[in-house]
Write an enzyme that holds these catalytic residues in place. Structure first.
Site, mmCIF file in Angstrom:
data_model
loop_
_atom_site.group_PDB
_atom_site.id
_atom_site.type_symbol
_atom_site.label_atom_id
_atom_site.label_comp_id
_atom_site.label_asym_id
_atom_site.label_seq_id
_atom_site.Cartn_x
_atom_site.Cartn_y
_atom_site.Cartn_z
ATOM 1 N N SER A 18 7.160 -3.631 -1.065
ATOM 2 C CA SER A 18 7.684 -4.907 -1.579
ATOM 3 C C SER A 18 7.737 -4.912 -3.113
ATOM 4 C CB SER A 18 6.870 -6.096 -1.050
ATOM 5 O OG SER A 18 5.601 -6.142 -1.631
ATOM 6 N N ASN A 19 6.776 -4.261 -3.761
ATOM 7 C CA ASN A 19 6.868 -4.154 -5.234
ATOM 8 C C ASN A 19 8.033 -3.268 -5.637
ATOM 9 O OD1 ASN A 19 4.641 -5.574 -6.794
ATOM 10 N ND2 ASN A 19 3.527 -4.693 -5.064
ATOM 11 N N HIS A 115 -2.056 -3.218 -9.545
ATOM 12 C CA HIS A 115 -3.315 -3.355 -8.804
ATOM 13 C C HIS A 115 -3.518 -4.832 -8.453
ATOM 14 C CE1 HIS A 115 -7.293 -2.309 -7.448
ATOM 15 N NE2 HIS A 115 -7.762 -3.356 -8.108
HETATM 16 C C1 GRF Z 1 0.186 -4.134 -3.483
HETATM 17 O O1 GRF Z 1 -0.713 -5.166 -3.253
HETATM 18 C C2 GRF Z 1 -0.194 -3.349 -4.708
HETATM 19 O O2 GRF Z 1 -0.768 -4.140 -5.697
HETATM 20 C C3 GRF Z 1 -1.208 -2.384 -4.170
HETATM 21 O O3 GRF Z 1 -0.710 -2.020 -2.901
HETATM 22 C C4 GRF Z 1 0.103 -3.074 -2.386
HETATM 23 C C5 GRF Z 1 1.452 -2.469 -2.095
HETATM 24 O O4 GRF Z 1 2.318 -3.383 -1.495
HETATM 25 N N1 GRF Z 1 -1.404 -1.296 -5.076
HETATM 26 P P1 GRF Z 1 3.861 -3.065 -1.421
HETATM 27 O O5 GRF Z 1 3.999 -1.707 -0.722
HETATM 28 O O6 GRF Z 1 4.397 -3.038 -2.801
HETATM 29 O O7 GRF Z 1 4.446 -4.160 -0.586
#
Ligand code: GRF
Length: 210
Positions: A18-19, A115
């Site tokens: 999602s990021n 993070h």
């Molecule tokens: C996020 O909460 C990020 O901060 C952590 O892992 C998670 C990844 O989520 N490092 P996504 O794959 O980006 O949805």
């Protein structure tokens, strides 16, 4: 901004991405200083891989299980993918592999991570559960440069969210994720524009007399 002046970015994922999607969306803006040229996953089943393909982004799978315990061989394969796409900046986005000091060094100042906590609090995993257990009133997310220690590099951006009495791990995670999707594109912009830099050794004074 002309396409050719944009920094070339690879996003490294292990899961839903999602990021990664937030970065892809932000990079669609004409004036955004970076373009996402590659998404790499270390897991074949990462949901984010399909999402990246749907968005028309080149993807690569570097499956760590193929390299056994040889982290350096895994990273050499990773580096080959990054070099092939002439990547300038690496964004770790839920990438669940520890990187060797050699790899971290090579990408120093050019590799950032998100993070889900207000570093330096709650490094490592299960941050939301630990924040609830600790009874903190504020929690949040951090984007930082990657350095040798896990979740220890210089902070680029942080944003906090309130912790509510009614929160569960899931509700708190959802609130934090929302701010992750805001600050990651903002932080990448700062790095791509050279406005956020990894602090160098104290002896490198810019513009100082000889
Ligand atoms: C996020 O909460 C990020 O901060 C952590 O892992 C998670 C990844 O989520 N490092 P996504 O794959 O980006 O949805």
């Amino acid at each position: 901004m002309r396409q050719s002046l944009k920094k070339r970015v690879a996003v490294l994922i292990s899961g839903r991405g999602s990021n990664m999607t937030a970065l892809i969306e932000a990079a669609k803006a004409k004036d955004y200083p970076a373009e996402i040229v590659l998404v790499v996953s270390n897991r074949p089943d990462a949901l984010g891989l399909a999402r990246a393909r749907q968005a028309g982004i080149a993807t690569a799978l570097v499956d760590h299980t193929a390299f056994g315990k040889d982290r350096e061989a895994f990273e050499r394969a990773l580096d080959m993918e990054l070099e092939a796409k002439r990547v300038d900046i690496v964004c770790l986005a839920g990438f669940m592999r520890l990187l060797t000091p050699g790899f971290v060094d090579r990408w120093s100042g050019r590799m950032i991570n998100i993070h889900p906590a207000l570093l330096p609090r709650f490094k490592g995993l299960d941050t939301h559960r630990r924040a609830l257990q600790a009874g903190v009133e504020e929690h949040g997310a951090t984007v930082h440069f990657v350095s040798a220690g896990m979740d220890e590099g210089p902070v680029i951006l942080q944003k906090s969210v309130p912790v509510l009495g009614s929160d569960t791990e899931a509700s708190l995670a959802a609130r934090v994720l929302e701010v992750e999707h805001q600050i990651y594109p903002q932080a990448l912009r700062l790095v791509a524009e050279g406005r956020a830099r990894m602090p160098g050794p104290a002896s490198t004074v810019r513009g100082g007399a000889q």
